[in-house]
Scaffold this motif. Structure first.
Motif, mmCIF file in Angstrom:
data_model
loop_
_atom_site.group_PDB
_atom_site.id
_atom_site.type_symbol
_atom_site.label_atom_id
_atom_site.label_comp_id
_atom_site.label_asym_id
_atom_site.label_seq_id
_atom_site.Cartn_x
_atom_site.Cartn_y
_atom_site.Cartn_z
ATOM 1 N N UNK A 130 2.857 6.204 -6.048
ATOM 2 C CA UNK A 130 2.566 4.912 -7.010
ATOM 3 C C UNK A 130 2.636 5.723 -8.366
ATOM 4 N N UNK A 131 2.181 6.842 -8.745
ATOM 5 C CA UNK A 131 2.127 7.350 -9.936
ATOM 6 C C UNK A 131 3.655 7.908 -10.344
ATOM 7 N N UNK A 132 4.347 8.328 -9.377
ATOM 8 C CA UNK A 132 5.802 8.540 -9.499
ATOM 9 C C UNK A 132 6.636 7.520 -9.791
ATOM 10 N N UNK A 133 6.412 6.228 -9.559
ATOM 11 C CA UNK A 133 6.961 4.738 -9.590
ATOM 12 C C UNK A 133 6.600 4.439 -11.132
ATOM 13 N N UNK A 134 5.395 4.715 -11.368
ATOM 14 C CA UNK A 134 4.953 4.401 -12.718
ATOM 15 C C UNK A 134 5.429 5.062 -13.742
ATOM 16 N N UNK A 144 1.170 -1.097 0.048
ATOM 17 C CA UNK A 144 -0.046 -0.086 -0.080
ATOM 18 C C UNK A 144 0.859 1.197 -0.206
ATOM 19 N N UNK A 145 0.398 2.091 -0.900
ATOM 20 C CA UNK A 145 0.966 3.438 -1.053
ATOM 21 C C UNK A 145 0.177 4.545 -1.361
ATOM 22 N N UNK A 146 0.653 5.641 -1.222
ATOM 23 C CA UNK A 146 -0.226 6.871 -1.720
ATOM 24 C C UNK A 146 -0.388 6.820 -3.370
ATOM 25 N N UNK A 147 -1.560 7.361 -3.868
ATOM 26 C CA UNK A 147 -1.382 7.465 -5.317
ATOM 27 C C UNK A 147 -0.399 8.390 -5.769
ATOM 28 N N UNK A 149 0.367 4.935 -17.287
ATOM 29 C CA UNK A 149 -0.018 5.796 -15.975
ATOM 30 C C UNK A 149 -1.680 6.321 -16.062
ATOM 31 N N UNK A 150 -2.145 6.216 -17.319
ATOM 32 C CA UNK A 150 -3.447 6.596 -17.369
ATOM 33 C C UNK A 150 -4.512 5.580 -16.832
ATOM 34 N N UNK A 151 -3.859 4.394 -16.335
ATOM 35 C CA UNK A 151 -4.832 3.565 -15.842
ATOM 36 C C UNK A 151 -4.866 3.395 -14.240
#
Length: 178
Positions: A121-125, A115-118, A135-137
């Protein structure tokens, strides 16, 4: 004549590292497999080419499209269980029904929910290359995640720390369940 009690049967262990795309499932499951001498499996490898193309085009999979994927994973894992092979599986685990299908397999299993913040996770993607999941998904992944409050075999793991610490925590949790 009395019979001696049957010896308890030992089932292989299945550690399912779950979470939305970009949470680190593959990295964690692979590192765990290496350290524990388990077989590493990635659920993404069981998607059809059509499903991968759909996701690459930015279209989330429907539940109907996920059914054959989960079936293929379970069939492969059933063979691994028959061979007594301990495994780690990187698997989104978005739906309770999918987790329930895995629970039917002849493994001692545990789900480790990364679990992590959106934002994290967006940064990782956005930093990864050559992955079919755009990333759009990410929003659809978070929307599809049916979090568990009653599933006692699902353990939440905070991913906002270095990978080595996440892996160490996951190994501790998995080994404490055997």
């Amino acid at each position: 004549m009395s019979r001696a009690p049957s010896a308890p049967t030992h089932q292989p262990q299945l550690v399912i590292v779950m979470g939305v795309s970009g949470s680190g499932k593959s990295s964690v499951a692979k590192a765990m497999a290496e350290q524990l001498n388990y077989e590493y499996l990635d659920a993404d490898d069981f998607h059809s080419d059509e499903a991968k193309a759909c996701m690459a085009a930015g279209v989330p999979l429907t539940d109907a499209q996920r059914i054959p994927w989960v079936h293929n994973i379970c069939a492969h894992l059933a063979t691994r269980a028959q061979n007594g092979q301990n495994c780690t599986l990187a698997f989104s685990g978005l739906r309770r029904s999918h987790r329930q299908q895995l629970r039917k397999l002849p493994f001692d299993l545990v789900f480790l929910y990364l679990k992590g913040s959106k934002a994290l996770i967006a940064e990782r993607i956005n930093a990864r290359n050559n992955h079919f999941m755009p990333p759009s998904l990410l929003d659809s992944q978070f929307a599809s995640m049916e979090e568990s409050t009653t599933e006692t075999d699902v353990i939440s793991i905070d991913i906002d720390r270095p990978l080595s610490q996440v892996v160490e925590s996951c190994i501790e949790q998995a080994c404490s369940r055997v």
